[in-house]
Design a protein around this motif. Structure first.
Motif, PDB file in Angstrom:
ATOM      1  N   ALA A 155       0.797  -1.042   0.135  1.00 19.22           N
ATOM      2  CA  ALA A 155      -0.124   0.051  -0.100  1.00 19.22           C
ATOM      3  C   ALA A 155       0.923   1.136  -0.030  1.00 19.22           C
ATOM      4  O   ALA A 155       1.839   1.225   0.373  1.00 19.22           O
ATOM      5  N   ASP A 190      -4.353   5.211   4.372  1.00 18.04           N
ATOM      6  CA  ASP A 190      -5.924   4.716   3.961  1.00 18.04           C
ATOM      7  C   ASP A 190      -6.012   3.358   3.182  1.00 18.04           C
ATOM      8  O   ASP A 190      -6.590   2.299   3.831  1.00 18.04           O
ATOM      9  N   THR A 191      -5.165   3.291   2.243  1.00 21.05           N
ATOM     10  CA  THR A 191      -5.149   1.863   1.550  1.00 21.05           C
ATOM     11  C   THR A 191      -4.855   0.809   2.401  1.00 21.05           C
ATOM     12  O   THR A 191      -5.087  -0.100   2.552  1.00 21.05           O
ATOM     13  N   ASN A 195      -3.440   2.581  14.823  1.00 20.04           N
ATOM     14  CA  ASN A 195      -4.504   2.091  14.332  1.00 20.04           C
ATOM     15  C   ASN A 195      -4.562   0.556  13.845  1.00 20.04           C
ATOM     16  O   ASN A 195      -5.685  -0.002  14.382  1.00 20.04           O
ATOM     17  N   SER A 235      -7.686  -4.691   7.109  1.00 14.59           N
ATOM     18  CA  SER A 235      -8.860  -5.388   7.515  1.00 14.59           C
ATOM     19  C   SER A 235      -9.301  -6.429   6.413  1.00 14.59           C
ATOM     20  O   SER A 235      -9.937  -7.297   7.249  1.00 14.59           O
ATOM     21  N   GLN A 236      -8.857  -6.526   5.352  1.00 14.43           N
ATOM     22  CA  GLN A 236      -9.297  -7.480   4.484  1.00 14.43           C
ATOM     23  C   GLN A 236      -8.341  -8.760   4.849  1.00 14.43           C
ATOM     24  O   GLN A 236      -8.915 -10.072   4.717  1.00 14.43           O
ATOM     25  N   SER A 250      -5.053   0.467   5.780  1.00 21.06           N
ATOM     26  CA  SER A 250      -5.890   0.113   6.649  1.00 21.06           C
ATOM     27  C   SER A 250      -7.062  -0.654   5.957  1.00 21.06           C
ATOM     28  O   SER A 250      -7.502  -1.640   6.319  1.00 21.06           O
ATOM     29  N   GLN A 251      -7.322  -0.376   4.784  1.00 13.30           N
ATOM     30  CA  GLN A 251      -8.340  -1.221   4.217  1.00 13.30           C
ATOM     31  C   GLN A 251      -7.634  -2.623   3.761  1.00 13.30           C
ATOM     32  O   GLN A 251      -8.415  -3.637   4.055  1.00 13.30           O
ATOM     33  N   ILE A 252      -6.512  -2.734   3.335  1.00  5.92           N
ATOM     34  CA  ILE A 252      -5.935  -4.098   2.782  1.00  5.92           C
ATOM     35  C   ILE A 252      -5.557  -4.854   4.257  1.00  5.92           C
ATOM     36  O   ILE A 252      -6.106  -6.101   4.416  1.00  5.92           O
TER      37      ILE A 252
END
Length: 106
Positions: free
Chosen positions: A35, A39-40, A74, A46-47, A42-44
């Motif tokens: 990433a 922001d990216t 975070n 969580s996945q 954090s998205q990755i």
């Protein structure tokens, strides 16, 4: 056997890609994800729920090193067992101690 996921986060896409390529050679069984922003990342995160996250300390020029420390916090809030490793050109004893105090791996 579970899959080992590693998340690489660096705002410099060339640096992130280079690290992924180097790790693929030495750790072919590990799933690597990259990433270029918090922001990216954090998205990755969580996945894929990575076991390890390798972070650049300086992810946002406006926030400076605070951007890396904020992402660290975070990610650890989302998964306290994730191992956080910092790789950065902004080295200082103060930053190293702070990162460890906030939960980075030693």
């Amino acid at each position: 056997m579970s899959t080992t996921n590693v998340l690489i986060v660096d705002d410099d896409s060339d640096a992130a890609i280079s690290l992924v390529k180097a790790l693929k050679v030495t750790l072919p069984e590990v799933h690597l994800h990259a990433a270029t922003s918090a922001d990216t990342a954090s998205q990755i995160f969580s996945q894929i729920k990575p076991q390890v996250a390798v972070l650049d300390l300086h992810l946002d020029s406006r926030r400076g090193v605070e951007s890396g420390f904020a992402l660290q916090q975070n990610l650890l809030l989302a998964d306290p067992l994730c191992r956080i490793i910092f790789l950065t050109g902004h080295s200082s004893v103060e930053y190293g101690v702070r990162a460890l105090n906030l939960g980075a791996s030693s």
